[in-house]
Design a protein around this motif. Structure first.
Motif, PDB file in Angstrom:
ATOM      1  N   GLU A 234       0.826  -1.205   0.000  1.00  0.00           N
ATOM      2  CA  GLU A 234       0.000   0.000   0.000  1.00  0.00           C
ATOM      3  C   GLU A 234       0.860   1.254   0.000  1.00  0.00           C
ATOM      4  O   GLU A 234       0.570   2.220  -0.700  1.00  0.00           O
ATOM      5  N   PHE A 235       1.942   1.238   0.760  1.00  0.00           N
ATOM      6  CA  PHE A 235       2.866   2.366   0.793  1.00  0.00           C
ATOM      7  C   PHE A 235       3.483   2.600  -0.584  1.00  0.00           C
ATOM      8  O   PHE A 235       3.578   3.743  -1.048  1.00  0.00           O
ATOM      9  N   ALA A 236       3.891   1.558  -1.259  1.00  0.00           N
ATOM     10  CA  ALA A 236       4.503   1.689  -2.586  1.00  0.00           C
ATOM     11  C   ALA A 236       3.515   2.284  -3.589  1.00  0.00           C
ATOM     12  O   ALA A 236       3.886   3.122  -4.421  1.00  0.00           O
ATOM     13  N   ILE A 237       2.273   1.868  -3.511  1.00  0.00           N
ATOM     14  CA  ILE A 237       1.271   2.406  -4.430  1.00  0.00           C
ATOM     15  C   ILE A 237       1.028   3.892  -4.156  1.00  0.00           C
ATOM     16  O   ILE A 237       1.014   4.717  -5.062  1.00  0.00           O
ATOM     17  N   ILE A 238       0.858   4.237  -2.896  1.00  0.00           N
ATOM     18  CA  ILE A 238       0.580   5.628  -2.518  1.00  0.00           C
ATOM     19  C   ILE A 238       1.778   6.523  -2.844  1.00  0.00           C
ATOM     20  O   ILE A 238       1.606   7.632  -3.360  1.00  0.00           O
ATOM     21  N   VAL A 239       2.992   6.080  -2.568  1.00  0.00           N
ATOM     22  CA  VAL A 239       4.183   6.889  -2.837  1.00  0.00           C
ATOM     23  C   VAL A 239       4.332   7.129  -4.338  1.00  0.00           C
ATOM     24  O   VAL A 239       4.676   8.231  -4.765  1.00  0.00           O
ATOM     25  N   GLY A 240       4.047   6.124  -5.149  1.00  0.00           N
ATOM     26  CA  GLY A 240       4.136   6.298  -6.602  1.00  0.00           C
ATOM     27  C   GLY A 240       3.186   7.369  -7.112  1.00  0.00           C
ATOM     28  O   GLY A 240       3.565   8.238  -7.905  1.00  0.00           O
ATOM     29  N   VAL A 241       1.951   7.334  -6.644  1.00  0.00           N
ATOM     30  CA  VAL A 241       0.963   8.337  -7.043  1.00  0.00           C
ATOM     31  C   VAL A 241       1.365   9.713  -6.513  1.00  0.00           C
ATOM     32  O   VAL A 241       1.294  10.721  -7.228  1.00  0.00           O
ATOM     33  N   PHE A 242       1.789   9.769  -5.265  1.00  0.00           N
ATOM     34  CA  PHE A 242       2.204  11.037  -4.668  1.00  0.00           C
ATOM     35  C   PHE A 242       3.366  11.656  -5.441  1.00  0.00           C
ATOM     36  O   PHE A 242       3.359  12.854  -5.737  1.00  0.00           O
ATOM     37  N   LEU A 243       4.381  10.860  -5.777  1.00  0.00           N
ATOM     38  CA  LEU A 243       5.529  11.394  -6.509  1.00  0.00           C
ATOM     39  C   LEU A 243       5.143  11.871  -7.909  1.00  0.00           C
ATOM     40  O   LEU A 243       5.649  12.892  -8.383  1.00  0.00           O
ATOM     41  N   ALA A 244       4.247  11.158  -8.571  1.00  0.00           N
ATOM     42  CA  ALA A 244       3.794  11.593  -9.901  1.00  0.00           C
ATOM     43  C   ALA A 244       3.080  12.942  -9.818  1.00  0.00           C
ATOM     44  O   ALA A 244       3.333  13.841 -10.619  1.00  0.00           O
ATOM     45  N   VAL A 245       2.216  13.105  -8.823  1.00  0.00           N
ATOM     46  CA  VAL A 245       1.503  14.373  -8.651  1.00  0.00           C
ATOM     47  C   VAL A 245       2.480  15.481  -8.255  1.00  0.00           C
ATOM     48  O   VAL A 245       2.421  16.599  -8.780  1.00  0.00           O
ATOM     49  N   PHE A 246       3.395  15.185  -7.366  1.00  0.00           N
ATOM     50  CA  PHE A 246       4.363  16.180  -6.902  1.00  0.00           C
ATOM     51  C   PHE A 246       5.237  16.682  -8.052  1.00  0.00           C
ATOM     52  O   PHE A 246       5.393  17.887  -8.245  1.00  0.00           O
ATOM     53  N   PHE A 247       5.807  15.773  -8.834  1.00  0.00           N
ATOM     54  CA  PHE A 247       6.675  16.195  -9.932  1.00  0.00           C
ATOM     55  C   PHE A 247       5.885  16.876 -11.045  1.00  0.00           C
ATOM     56  O   PHE A 247       6.419  17.747 -11.740  1.00  0.00           O
ATOM     57  N   SER A 248       4.623  16.518 -11.217  1.00  0.00           N
ATOM     58  CA  SER A 248       3.773  17.239 -12.170  1.00  0.00           C
ATOM     59  C   SER A 248       3.583  18.684 -11.723  1.00  0.00           C
ATOM     60  O   SER A 248       3.641  19.609 -12.539  1.00  0.00           O
ATOM     61  N   MET A 249       3.368  18.880 -10.435  1.00  0.00           N
ATOM     62  CA  MET A 249       3.203  20.233  -9.910  1.00  0.00           C
ATOM     63  C   MET A 249       4.487  21.045 -10.065  1.00  0.00           C
ATOM     64  O   MET A 249       4.437  22.222 -10.429  1.00  0.00           O
TER      65      MET A 249
END
Length: 125
Positions: free
Chosen positions: A10-25
């Protein structure tokens, strides 16, 4: 039933989504800051061209903008000043174009760059 590895997955899934959103921003913030700098370069060049008739053309205007706006990509920046004299009215038109390289945009769409063109026309006093 053993659920010891579920938290890690669950952590790996959430971190992947978080990093994608963060770098997009971060990429979009860089895009808007660069676009604002390009608009300011066009405005500054138009004001300078009103006072300096030698600023007509592309070479002098681009060189001047490259010296003052370091956020702009030096290799793809092009600014041209055109002075028009028609019917007794003088005007200055400044055209600028630059290619943006946005990493997340490239990954999502497959296109390598975004291109931005701006222009401003002012009556010359």
């Amino acid at each position: 039933m053993d659920e010891r590895g579920a938290v890690s997955i669950e952590f790996a899934i959430i971190v992947g989504v978080f990093l994608a959103v963060f770098f997009s921003m971060v990429d979009m913030a860089h895009y808007y800051a660069t676009r604002h700098s390009l608009q300011e370069a066009v405005n500054m060049t138009a004001r300078a061209a009103m006072l300096d008739p030698l600023l007509a053309g592309c070479d002098a205007a681009t060189t001047r903008a490259k010296e003052q706006f370091l956020l702009l990509r030096q290799d793809s920046l092009n600014i041209c000043v055109v002075q028009n004299d028609s019917e007794g009215l003088q005007s200055i038109t400044v055209n600028a174009s630059m290619t943006f390289n946005i990493g997340v945009y490239h990954m999502l769409t497959g296109s390598p760059d975004l291109s931005e063109s701006l222009s401003v026309s002012l009556p010359k006093a």
